[in-house]
Design a protein around this motif. Sequence first.
Motif, PDB file in Angstrom:
ATOM      1  N   CYS A 162       1.055  -1.349  -0.383  1.00  0.00           N
ATOM      2  CA  CYS A 162      -0.703  -0.210   0.361  1.00  0.00           C
ATOM      3  C   CYS A 162       0.662   1.139  -0.070  1.00  0.00           C
ATOM      4  N   GLN A 163       1.622   0.923   0.953  1.00  0.00           N
ATOM      5  CA  GLN A 163       3.008   2.373   0.846  1.00  0.00           C
ATOM      6  C   GLN A 163       3.307   2.786  -0.323  1.00  0.00           C
ATOM      7  N   ILE A 164       3.857   1.566  -1.132  1.00  0.00           N
ATOM      8  CA  ILE A 164       4.646   1.418  -2.407  1.00  0.00           C
ATOM      9  C   ILE A 164       3.677   2.184  -3.151  1.00  0.00           C
ATOM     10  N   PHE A 165       2.507   1.619  -3.648  1.00  0.00           N
ATOM     11  CA  PHE A 165       1.291   2.545  -4.170  1.00  0.00           C
ATOM     12  C   PHE A 165       1.124   3.389  -4.098  1.00  0.00           C
ATOM     13  N   CYS A 166       1.304   3.861  -2.711  1.00  0.00           N
ATOM     14  CA  CYS A 166       0.825   5.848  -2.759  1.00  0.00           C
ATOM     15  C   CYS A 166       1.532   6.475  -3.157  1.00  0.00           C
ATOM     16  N   LEU A 167       3.006   5.934  -2.986  1.00  0.00           N
ATOM     17  CA  LEU A 167       4.494   6.741  -3.405  1.00  0.00           C
ATOM     18  C   LEU A 167       4.679   6.505  -5.157  1.00  0.00           C
ATOM     19  N   LEU A 168       4.059   5.826  -4.917  1.00  0.00           N
ATOM     20  CA  LEU A 168       3.843   5.073  -7.181  1.00  0.00           C
ATOM     21  C   LEU A 168       3.148   6.711  -7.131  1.00  0.00           C
ATOM     22  N   GLY A 169       1.532   6.316  -7.347  1.00  0.00           N
ATOM     23  CA  GLY A 169       0.690   7.290  -7.430  1.00  0.00           C
ATOM     24  C   GLY A 169       1.079   8.924  -6.881  1.00  0.00           C
ATOM     25  N   SER A 170       1.203   8.982  -5.521  1.00  0.00           N
ATOM     26  CA  SER A 170       1.816  10.978  -5.290  1.00  0.00           C
ATOM     27  C   SER A 170       3.017  11.359  -5.521  1.00  0.00           C
ATOM     28  N   THR A 171       4.596  10.871  -5.692  1.00  0.00           N
ATOM     29  CA  THR A 171       6.041  11.065  -5.924  1.00  0.00           C
ATOM     30  C   THR A 171       5.833  10.766  -7.230  1.00  0.00           C
ATOM     31  N   LEU A 172       5.819   9.545  -7.740  1.00  0.00           N
ATOM     32  CA  LEU A 172       7.020   9.197  -9.210  1.00  0.00           C
ATOM     33  C   LEU A 172       6.047   8.769 -10.075  1.00  0.00           C
ATOM     34  N   PHE A 173       4.865   8.404 -10.514  1.00  0.00           N
ATOM     35  CA  PHE A 173       3.845   8.484 -11.515  1.00  0.00           C
ATOM     36  C   PHE A 173       2.981   9.298 -11.076  1.00  0.00           C
ATOM     37  N   THR A 174       3.314  10.466 -10.682  1.00  0.00           N
ATOM     38  CA  THR A 174       1.892  11.092 -10.621  1.00  0.00           C
ATOM     39  C   THR A 174       0.510  12.095 -12.259  1.00  0.00           C
ATOM     40  N   ASP A 175      -0.499  12.018 -11.385  1.00  0.00           N
ATOM     41  CA  ASP A 175      -1.383  12.376 -12.283  1.00  0.00           C
ATOM     42  C   ASP A 175      -1.346  13.868 -12.177  1.00  0.00           C
ATOM     43  N   LYS A 176      -2.319  14.819 -12.900  1.00  0.00           N
ATOM     44  CA  LYS A 176      -2.271  15.930 -12.659  1.00  0.00           C
ATOM     45  C   LYS A 176      -4.054  15.967 -11.200  1.00  0.00           C
ATOM     46  N   SER A 177      -4.358  15.359 -11.262  1.00  0.00           N
ATOM     47  CA  SER A 177      -5.083  15.142  -9.800  1.00  0.00           C
ATOM     48  C   SER A 177      -4.652  15.099  -8.372  1.00  0.00           C
ATOM     49  N   THR A 178      -3.168  14.213  -8.819  1.00  0.00           N
ATOM     50  CA  THR A 178      -2.944  13.508  -7.783  1.00  0.00           C
ATOM     51  C   THR A 178      -3.093  12.493  -6.669  1.00  0.00           C
ATOM     52  N   ALA A 179      -4.432  12.068  -7.167  1.00  0.00           N
ATOM     53  CA  ALA A 179      -6.062  11.396  -5.722  1.00  0.00           C
ATOM     54  C   ALA A 179      -5.899  10.698  -6.557  1.00  0.00           C
ATOM     55  N   TYR A 180      -5.338   9.753  -7.626  1.00  0.00           N
ATOM     56  CA  TYR A 180      -5.320   8.221  -8.224  1.00  0.00           C
ATOM     57  C   TYR A 180      -3.766   7.932  -9.127  1.00  0.00           C
ATOM     58  N   ALA A 181      -3.728   6.828  -8.591  1.00  0.00           N
ATOM     59  CA  ALA A 181      -3.112   5.800  -9.569  1.00  0.00           C
ATOM     60  C   ALA A 181      -2.988   4.745 -10.542  1.00  0.00           C
ATOM     61  N   HIS A 182      -2.685   4.606 -11.316  1.00  0.00           N
ATOM     62  CA  HIS A 182      -3.051   3.881 -12.363  1.00  0.00           C
ATOM     63  C   HIS A 182      -2.932   2.468 -11.237  1.00  0.00           C
ATOM     64  N   ALA A 183      -3.918   1.362 -12.120  1.00  0.00           N
ATOM     65  CA  ALA A 183      -3.274  -0.166 -11.723  1.00  0.00           C
ATOM     66  C   ALA A 183      -2.472  -0.628 -12.675  1.00  0.00           C
ATOM     67  N   LYS A 184      -2.076  -0.115 -14.000  1.00  0.00           N
ATOM     68  CA  LYS A 184      -0.770  -1.019 -14.649  1.00  0.00           C
ATOM     69  C   LYS A 184       0.471  -1.109 -13.571  1.00  0.00           C
ATOM     70  N   TYR A 185       0.498  -0.324 -12.406  1.00  0.00           N
ATOM     71  CA  TYR A 185       2.083  -0.800 -11.610  1.00  0.00           C
ATOM     72  C   TYR A 185       1.096  -1.998 -10.518  1.00  0.00           C
ATOM     73  N   LEU A 186       0.095  -2.386 -10.815  1.00  0.00           N
ATOM     74  CA  LEU A 186       0.306  -3.759  -9.415  1.00  0.00           C
ATOM     75  C   LEU A 186       0.229  -4.381  -9.791  1.00  0.00           C
ATOM     76  N   PRO A 187       0.491  -5.705 -10.888  1.00  0.00           N
ATOM     77  CA  PRO A 187       1.220  -6.552 -11.481  1.00  0.00           C
ATOM     78  C   PRO A 187       2.887  -5.811 -10.668  1.00  0.00           C
ATOM     79  N   LEU A 188       2.873  -5.582 -10.853  1.00  0.00           N
ATOM     80  CA  LEU A 188       4.197  -5.220  -9.979  1.00  0.00           C
ATOM     81  C   LEU A 188       4.878  -5.720  -9.131  1.00  0.00           C
TER      82      LEU A 188
END
Length: 181
Positions: free
Chosen positions: A109-135
């Motif tokens: 959960c923490q890594i997924f939040c970092l991916l969505g909020s810091t490394l691979f952010t979108d304009k909203s910063t409220a969502y992260a793409h599900a494509k990172y889940l398998p990784l």
Amino acid sequence: MIRGFHPLLAALVERWRPETHTFVLPVGEVTVTLEDVTHIFGLPIDGEPVSGWTDSSSDFVQSQSMAIFGRQPMLNRNSKSYIKLGWVRSIRDEEPLDTEESIRRYVRCQIFCLLGSTLFTDKSTAYAHAKYLPLLRNFERIHTYSWGSACLAHIYRALCRASRYDTKEMDGPLNLLFVWA
């Protein structure tokens, strides 16, 4: 957008050249490098590529979320391939941390939040793409990916998009850009 940094971002985007992935400054051409990503974020730049087949169906997102987080998210029809980071944070904060699996779920959960909020952010910063889940599925392999290379590619792509005349906002790892600048 980080408060107070809009003028810096505007100046950098204005000087970005998509053809060369460099900033053209009075002192010459400069760019963010893999070494910069490693020093600023501490991300690995060697290893397996951050890539893979992406299925944006709700079944895929539901099954991957169940495997990673132990729960299925409520999906919005408009953004079915994105997961709300607030939902992931609530799962993380509710984890009892009393078993090895619950600790792994917390870390995922923490890594997924970092991916969505810091490394691979979108304009909203409220969502992260599900494509990172398998990784994140195989806990022992998470550290073997070249997260730094993917982050650098993401900032280059975001800068190229932002340098278009009709673009008003920018996404991407802006913390990386601001620290680098």
